[in-house]
Design an enzyme around this catalytic site. Structure first.
Site, PDB file in Angstrom:
ATOM      1  N   ASP A  89       0.849  -1.184   0.000  1.00 48.71           N
ATOM      2  CA  ASP A  89       0.000   0.000   0.000  1.00 48.71           C
ATOM      3  C   ASP A  89       0.888   1.238   0.000  1.00 48.71           C
ATOM      4  O   ASP A  89       1.793   1.353   0.822  1.00 48.71           O
ATOM      5  CB  ASP A  89      -0.909  -0.002   1.237  1.00 48.71           C
ATOM      6  CG  ASP A  89      -1.792   1.234   1.296  1.00 48.71           C
ATOM      7  OD1 ASP A  89      -2.565   1.454   0.348  1.00 48.71           O
ATOM      8  OD2 ASP A  89      -1.695   1.992   2.283  1.00 48.71           O
ATOM      9  N   GLU A 122      -1.125  -1.540  -6.277  1.00 44.06           N
ATOM     10  CA  GLU A 122      -2.263  -0.832  -6.846  1.00 44.06           C
ATOM     11  C   GLU A 122      -1.808  -0.045  -8.059  1.00 44.06           C
ATOM     12  O   GLU A 122      -0.693   0.450  -8.083  1.00 44.06           O
ATOM     13  CB  GLU A 122      -2.793   0.175  -5.830  1.00 44.06           C
ATOM     14  CG  GLU A 122      -3.991  -0.282  -5.067  1.00 44.06           C
ATOM     15  CD  GLU A 122      -4.450   0.817  -4.129  1.00 44.06           C
ATOM     16  OE1 GLU A 122      -5.635   1.163  -4.173  1.00 44.06           O
ATOM     17  OE2 GLU A 122      -3.618   1.324  -3.363  1.00 44.06           O
ATOM     18  N   CYS A 165     -13.446  -3.692   4.758  1.00 42.63           N
ATOM     19  CA  CYS A 165     -13.045  -4.449   5.941  1.00 42.63           C
ATOM     20  C   CYS A 165     -12.524  -5.810   5.481  1.00 42.63           C
ATOM     21  O   CYS A 165     -13.232  -6.563   4.817  1.00 42.63           O
ATOM     22  CB  CYS A 165     -14.229  -4.644   6.895  1.00 42.63           C
ATOM     23  SG  CYS A 165     -13.865  -5.808   8.233  1.00 42.63           S
ATOM     24  N   CYS A 168     -14.875  -8.846   7.206  1.00 42.06           N
ATOM     25  CA  CYS A 168     -16.240  -9.221   6.812  1.00 42.06           C
ATOM     26  C   CYS A 168     -16.586  -8.780   5.388  1.00 42.06           C
ATOM     27  O   CYS A 168     -17.615  -9.176   4.856  1.00 42.06           O
ATOM     28  CB  CYS A 168     -17.260  -8.637   7.795  1.00 42.06           C
ATOM     29  SG  CYS A 168     -17.353  -6.842   7.729  1.00 42.06           S
ATOM     30  N   CYS A 193     -14.604  -1.771  12.485  1.00 40.67           N
ATOM     31  CA  CYS A 193     -15.721  -2.133  11.610  1.00 40.67           C
ATOM     32  C   CYS A 193     -16.913  -2.558  12.473  1.00 40.67           C
ATOM     33  O   CYS A 193     -16.754  -2.887  13.651  1.00 40.67           O
ATOM     34  CB  CYS A 193     -15.299  -3.267  10.691  1.00 40.67           C
ATOM     35  SG  CYS A 193     -16.602  -3.837   9.594  1.00 40.67           S
ATOM     36  N   CYS A 251     -18.377  -5.234  12.339  1.00 38.02           N
ATOM     37  CA  CYS A 251     -18.194  -6.640  12.713  1.00 38.02           C
ATOM     38  C   CYS A 251     -17.270  -6.776  13.923  1.00 38.02           C
ATOM     39  O   CYS A 251     -17.054  -7.876  14.424  1.00 38.02           O
ATOM     40  CB  CYS A 251     -17.644  -7.451  11.552  1.00 38.02           C
ATOM     41  SG  CYS A 251     -15.918  -7.132  11.189  1.00 38.02           S
ATOM     42  N   ASP A 281      -3.454   1.446   6.937  1.00 39.01           N
ATOM     43  CA  ASP A 281      -2.554   1.050   5.859  1.00 39.01           C
ATOM     44  C   ASP A 281      -2.371  -0.463   5.759  1.00 39.01           C
ATOM     45  O   ASP A 281      -2.309  -1.018   4.669  1.00 39.01           O
ATOM     46  CB  ASP A 281      -1.171   1.709   6.053  1.00 39.01           C
ATOM     47  CG  ASP A 281      -1.269   3.227   6.050  1.00 39.01           C
ATOM     48  OD1 ASP A 281      -2.277   3.743   5.519  1.00 39.01           O
ATOM     49  OD2 ASP A 281      -0.357   3.881   6.580  1.00 39.01           O
TER      50      ASP A 281
HETATM   51 ZN   LIG Z   1     -15.913  -5.902   9.169  1.00 36.57          ZN
END
Ligand SMILES: [Zn+2]
Length: 339
Positions: free
Chosen positions: A125, A209, A262, A265, A281, A283, A290
């Site tokens: 990243d 990326e 995330c 999940c 998150c 979840c 990063d």
């Molecule tokens: Zn999540």
């Protein structure tokens, strides 16, 4: 090759760089039509890097000494690294940078043994505070001294802007800016070479990326501009080093929401401002921004690689390839190993 040396006409040495220039023009137009570059511009005496290319008949290579056409003495070269054993250069490029330093680049043929196979994979990243974050959680900081050099560069640029156009002082100031610039880029290139060699040696697959330069360069901040340039260099180095050592480089689509997704999940957050370095998150998973992004990039890359697209995608096709990469990602992230 031997007989060539004695019979060479003096004009040929001059002609060769011209032929190379025509070849370069052809490449430039090729890049333009493929939408990789702008319409070719003329070289500028002030702005361009002065360079000339010599093919095999325009230089002589004897006992590790290089003599260019029309020159009586071999060049006095300070070597950055030794040439591989038993090879002769096929092309020699002589150039001068904006700080006034001269360079000789030699093109040689060399065989590179592929690196021993490994099962390790890594996602990268790109950032500003740390240059690169790895999916392993490792953060790679910018080279030492760069912050201070950058401050020097900004100061030198300010001074340059105050000097009258065409004056001797302006030329002096311009050289100073160029010198600081070259120091930053030299250090950075050295740093990037070490980093990319390590990444390619340690991993079978490297995922990055596709941050298109055209978009990145719009930001006027110096730090940003430099780290973008670094990212471009990094990608280029990874591309050829992966090819050398028999590794796979996967470039994933730049629209992929690497930070907002995330990794636990698969939920994609609506917003994630740049100053948020850590988030939780729904979840319950807690993410370092990063590292989460790097892991998502890795998962997306592995999925894309497995289904056969996304491997070194053409720039033009990255838009159409988007949906398949995204869907695959959702499945792949669930199974991502946590170190
Ligand atoms: Zn999540």
């Amino acid at each position: 090759m031997e007989e060539d040396r004695g019979t060479r006409l003096p004009e040929r040495g001059v002609l060769r760089p011209l032929q190379q220039a025509l070849r370069h023009l052809q490449t430039a137009f090729g890049n333009f039509f493929a939408k990789r570059a702008k319409y070719p511009r003329y070289k500028s005496r002030k702005k361009s890097r002065a360079s000339a290319e010599y093919t095999r008949s325009a230089f002589t290579w004897r006992d590790g000494r290089l003599t260019l056409a029309k020159m009586a003495e071999p060049l006095d070269i300070r070597w950055s690294r030794p040439l591989p054993e038993g090879v002769e250069p096929t092309t020699v490029t002589v150039s001068r940078d904006s700080a006034g330093r001269w360079f000789v680049a030699m093109l040689v043929e060399d065989t590179i043994a592929p690196a021993p196979a490994t099962s390790a994979v890594v996602g990268l990243d790109a950032g500003i505070t740390s240059l690169v974050t790895l999916s392993t959680g490792e953060k790679i900081a910018n080279p030492r001294h760069e912050r201070r050099d950058r401050a020097r560069l900004a100061k030198a640029q300010r001074e340059l802007s105050r000097k009258a156009k065409g004056s001797a002082n302006r030329e002096k100031a311009r050289r100073k800016v160029a010198r600081v610039h070259t120091r930053i880029t030299d250090r950075r290139r050295d740093f990037l070479h070490k980093l990319t060699t390590r990444l390619v040696r340690e991993n079978q697959t490297v995922v990055i990326e596709d941050l298109t330069v055209r978009n990145l360069l719009k930001n006027g901040k110096l730090a940003r501009a430099i780290s973008d340039a670094a990212w471009t260099d990094l990608r280029m180095m990874l591309e050829y080093k992966c090819a050398w050592y028999g590794r796979e480089l996967v470039v994933i689509d730049r629209w992929f929401p690497s930070s907002k997704l995330c990794g636990n999940c698969g939920t994609v957050r609506e917003k994630l401002p740049l100053n948020v370095r850590k988030w939780t998150c729904e979840c319950g998973a807690v993410h370092a921004r990063d590292v989460n992004a790097a892991r998502n990039i890795l998962a997306a890359g592995l999925a894309a690689s497995a289904c056969g697209d996304g491997v070194r995608p053409q720039r033009e096709s990255s838009r159409t390839g988007r949906s398949s990469v995204k869907q695959e990602t959702q499945r792949a992230t669930a199974g991502l190993p946590r170190p």
